[in-house]
Write a protein that holds these residues in place. Structure first.
Motif, mmCIF file in Angstrom:
data_model
loop_
_atom_site.group_PDB
_atom_site.id
_atom_site.type_symbol
_atom_site.label_atom_id
_atom_site.label_comp_id
_atom_site.label_asym_id
_atom_site.label_seq_id
_atom_site.Cartn_x
_atom_site.Cartn_y
_atom_site.Cartn_z
ATOM 1 N N VAL A 103 0.822 -1.005 -0.063
ATOM 2 C CA VAL A 103 0.050 -0.035 -0.190
ATOM 3 C C VAL A 103 0.910 1.152 -0.098
ATOM 4 C CG1 VAL A 103 -1.675 1.366 1.262
ATOM 5 C CG2 VAL A 103 -1.767 -1.287 1.208
ATOM 6 N N SER A 104 0.924 1.980 -0.945
ATOM 7 C CA SER A 104 1.569 3.304 -1.101
ATOM 8 C C SER A 104 1.219 4.129 0.370
ATOM 9 C CB SER A 104 1.501 4.020 -2.359
ATOM 10 O OG SER A 104 0.298 4.703 -2.349
ATOM 11 N N ILE A 105 2.250 5.225 0.401
ATOM 12 C CA ILE A 105 1.909 5.760 1.793
ATOM 13 C C ILE A 105 0.866 6.907 1.158
ATOM 14 C CG2 ILE A 105 3.713 7.537 1.169
ATOM 15 C CD1 ILE A 105 2.573 6.394 4.576
ATOM 16 N N ASP A 106 0.827 7.248 0.032
ATOM 17 C CA ASP A 106 -0.087 8.487 -0.416
ATOM 18 C C ASP A 106 -1.746 7.811 -0.301
ATOM 19 O OD1 ASP A 106 1.838 10.323 -0.989
ATOM 20 O OD2 ASP A 106 1.755 9.793 -2.960
ATOM 21 N N THR A 107 -1.860 6.623 -0.814
ATOM 22 C CA THR A 107 -3.000 5.885 -0.669
ATOM 23 C C THR A 107 -3.613 5.521 0.796
ATOM 24 O OG1 THR A 107 -2.551 4.519 -2.783
ATOM 25 C CG2 THR A 107 -4.333 3.762 -1.224
ATOM 26 N N PHE A 108 -2.474 5.293 1.793
ATOM 27 C CA PHE A 108 -2.907 5.295 2.979
ATOM 28 C C PHE A 108 -3.301 6.479 3.763
ATOM 29 C CE2 PHE A 108 -1.711 5.770 7.387
ATOM 30 C CZ PHE A 108 -2.173 4.769 8.015
ATOM 31 N N MET A 109 -2.609 7.391 3.215
ATOM 32 C CA MET A 109 -2.921 8.858 4.014
ATOM 33 C C MET A 109 -4.388 9.337 3.424
ATOM 34 S SD MET A 109 -0.289 9.817 5.867
ATOM 35 C CE MET A 109 1.600 10.043 5.743
ATOM 36 N N GLN A 110 -4.677 8.952 2.123
ATOM 37 C CA GLN A 110 -6.107 9.306 1.945
ATOM 38 C C GLN A 110 -6.969 8.647 2.587
ATOM 39 O OE1 GLN A 110 -6.027 8.469 -2.388
ATOM 40 N NE2 GLN A 110 -4.425 9.958 -2.767
ATOM 41 N N VAL A 111 -6.967 7.299 2.754
ATOM 42 C CA VAL A 111 -7.945 6.500 3.492
ATOM 43 C C VAL A 111 -8.174 7.018 4.889
ATOM 44 C CG1 VAL A 111 -8.656 4.291 4.188
ATOM 45 C CG2 VAL A 111 -7.489 4.626 1.846
ATOM 46 N N ALA A 112 -6.783 6.990 5.675
ATOM 47 C CA ALA A 112 -6.855 7.448 7.039
ATOM 48 C C ALA A 112 -7.539 8.691 7.406
ATOM 49 C CB ALA A 112 -5.300 7.388 7.388
ATOM 50 N N SER A 113 -7.328 9.582 6.269
ATOM 51 C CA SER A 113 -7.923 10.911 6.497
ATOM 52 C C SER A 113 -9.234 10.925 6.466
ATOM 53 C CB SER A 113 -7.024 11.976 5.564
ATOM 54 O OG SER A 113 -7.832 13.368 5.460
ATOM 55 N N ARG A 114 -9.883 10.390 5.421
ATOM 56 C CA ARG A 114 -11.081 10.029 5.201
ATOM 57 C C ARG A 114 -11.932 9.433 6.295
ATOM 58 N NH1 ARG A 114 -11.350 6.637 0.526
ATOM 59 N NH2 ARG A 114 -10.184 8.382 -0.447
ATOM 60 N N VAL A 115 -11.334 8.244 6.865
ATOM 61 C CA VAL A 115 -11.764 7.708 8.103
ATOM 62 C C VAL A 115 -12.072 8.551 9.403
ATOM 63 C CG1 VAL A 115 -11.406 5.846 9.678
ATOM 64 C CG2 VAL A 115 -10.951 5.283 7.204
ATOM 65 N N MET A 116 -10.636 9.375 9.632
ATOM 66 C CA MET A 116 -10.826 10.171 10.649
ATOM 67 C C MET A 116 -11.767 11.190 10.831
ATOM 68 S SD MET A 116 -6.871 10.312 11.648
ATOM 69 C CE MET A 116 -6.777 11.079 13.066
ATOM 70 N N SER A 117 -12.047 11.863 9.510
ATOM 71 C CA SER A 117 -12.811 12.966 9.356
ATOM 72 C C SER A 117 -14.229 12.540 9.589
ATOM 73 C CB SER A 117 -12.813 13.398 7.927
ATOM 74 O OG SER A 117 -13.197 12.608 6.895
ATOM 75 N N ARG A 118 -14.771 11.436 9.603
ATOM 76 C CA ARG A 118 -15.949 10.883 10.022
ATOM 77 C C ARG A 118 -16.200 11.022 11.421
ATOM 78 N NH1 ARG A 118 -17.105 5.602 9.383
ATOM 79 N NH2 ARG A 118 -19.356 5.764 8.892
ATOM 80 N N ARG A 119 -15.126 11.220 12.255
ATOM 81 C CA ARG A 119 -15.415 11.375 13.759
ATOM 82 C C ARG A 119 -14.898 13.003 14.072
ATOM 83 N NH1 ARG A 119 -17.998 7.337 16.035
ATOM 84 N NH2 ARG A 119 -17.128 5.072 15.444
#
Length: 419
Positions: free
Chosen positions: A380-396
């Motif tokens: 998993v590229s670091i950019d892909t990971f960051m995008q998903v992590a940011s999306r997940v955290m923004s839901r909270r």
């Protein structure tokens, strides 16, 4: 006439004396390595064991101004708030405190150190002196108390720590009564007369069965236990966490803030912001933050031949022997499992893993991997990971900060050696 001080008076006076001191919870290289992948993203003192974190336990037993001394790449987020020439009390972040341990630490003089069977656990002095401290320094401690040495110690010590925390955390406080539709089984009082069920203001418990025969149950502020759920103590449901309808939750389990759980769970710890919201089994497990376990996913915690379990150890980079017969899933932060997944006994999953598909994966999945047993895994590229992590955290309503990004970049770089 000279009157001898009682142990209680000595303890109180020691706390008053040290309450203005800076206290630093330090990690060693050994504790960091042995507690991966959970220690990738936090100091060991920030681990949740029982109701609260190790730091919060120390703050109760030994008041002071607390900070951490973790692995270098974590220090921007968890800085040590102490100048190099400033006196402080250094305490091992993996040490679980009690009154006796706190008293012994509080009575240290400058330059003194305490050690137990696992090494130095307390030192008083400035950071420069601490860095130069010999591993053999210090005197033997009178309190060879428990330490979180390996990842499986988190769930292994959790039931007892819930009980220990419950006594001081709820003492002299008033909770609210459960809804009249709730069914309470067992003695509603602890041996010391304290209520064995504590519900914080704002929490909701509706038409649930709560069994207190084996230990207390703590339900945090704004938490929600939905109808049809069956809970057994000792158990901790922290602030804003949720137990969904018809859940079966066994003792020794802790669900940190904002966790959402369902299905069948036994003796498991979820640090916070993670979900296992649907049917499926999870037992003798530790789940970090921002994880998601899909519907129907099951994790084995017992081998078919009932033999003792081996588990992946980052320090040795091999599977280590344990004396355990039961050990389930260990999952680092921001990892996910799709629907109907299966994990073998004592599977260790790193940070940022996306696992899906049918079949059992190997018992160690390195960080930043995506895939399934059938199709295999890819990076998993670091950019892909960051995008998903940011999306997940923004839901909270939370943000993936630049400091967080730097931490994950460091983890991503170091994870390559385990592939």
């Amino acid at each position: 006439m000279k009157v001898a001080s009682s142990p209680i008076m000595v303890y109180i006076c020691s706390l008053q004396y040290i309450s203005t001191m800076k206290v630093v919870l330090f990690d060693t290289e050994e504790s960091y390595q042995n507690l991966l992948p959970l220690s990738y993203t936090r100091p060991v003192g920030a681990f949740r064991v029982g109701i609260v974190t190790i730091r919060e336990k120390w703050e109760h037993f030994l008041p002071g101004y607390y900070s951490f001394l973790p692995k270098e790449y974590l220090r921007e987020k968890f800085p040590m708030l102490c100048a190099d020439d400033e006196e402080a009390l250094f305490i091992a972040g993996d040490k679980l405190p009690d009154k006796a341990t706190a008293l012994e630490a509080s009575q240290l003089r400058r330059g003194d150190a305490l050690r137990d069977s696992n090494g130095i656990w307390a030192f008083r002095g400035c950071p420069d002196e601490f860095r130069k401290l010999s591993p053999e320094a210090g005197r033997e401690s009178a309190n060879d108390s428990r330490r979180i040495r390996y990842v499986f110690d988190v769930f292994g010590m959790n039931a007892e720590e819930i009980v220990n925390d419950f006594v001081w955390y709820t003492r002299d406080r008033s909770g609210i009564a459960p809804d009249s539709s709730a069914c309470i089984l067992g003695d509603a009082k602890l041996p010391n007369g304290m209520p064995a069920l504590f519900i914080e203001e704002g929490a909701t418990v509706e038409a649930a069965t709560i069994n207190l025969k084996d230990g207390p149950v703590y339900i945090g502020r704004n938490a929600h236990v939905m109808e049809g759920s069956c809970l057994r103590g000792p158990l901790a449901l922290c602030a804003d966490a949720k137990i969904r309808m018809g859940s079966k939750i066994y003792g020794g389990s802790t669900f940190g803030p904002f966790c959402k759980v369902g299905g069948e769970i036994d003796n498991s710890v979820m640090f916070g912001y993670s979900n296992k919201a649907h049917d499926g089994y999870l037992g003798n497990a530790v789940i970090g933050e921002w994880c998601n376990i899909g519907a129907g996913t099951n994790s084995s915690n017992l081998k078919n031949d009932y033999s003792k379990i081996r588990i992946w150890n980052y320090a040795s980079q091999r599977f280590m022997r344990t004396d355990l017969q039961f050990c389930g899933l260990i999952m680092g932060d921001h990892s996910k499992a799709g629907i109907n997944c299966m994990f073998n006994t004592a599977t260790v999953v790193g940070v940022g893993v996306n696992f899906h598909g049918a079949g059992f994966p190997r018992q160690f999945i390195p960080s930043f991997q995506n895939g399934s047993p059938e199709a295999g895994f890819s990076d998993v590229s670091i950019d892909t990971f960051m995008q998903v992590a940011s999306r997940v955290m923004s839901r909270r309503g939370l943000e993936l900060t630049d400091i967080d990004r730097h931490i994950f970049e460091n983890i991503h770089q170091s994870a390559s050696k385990f592939k």
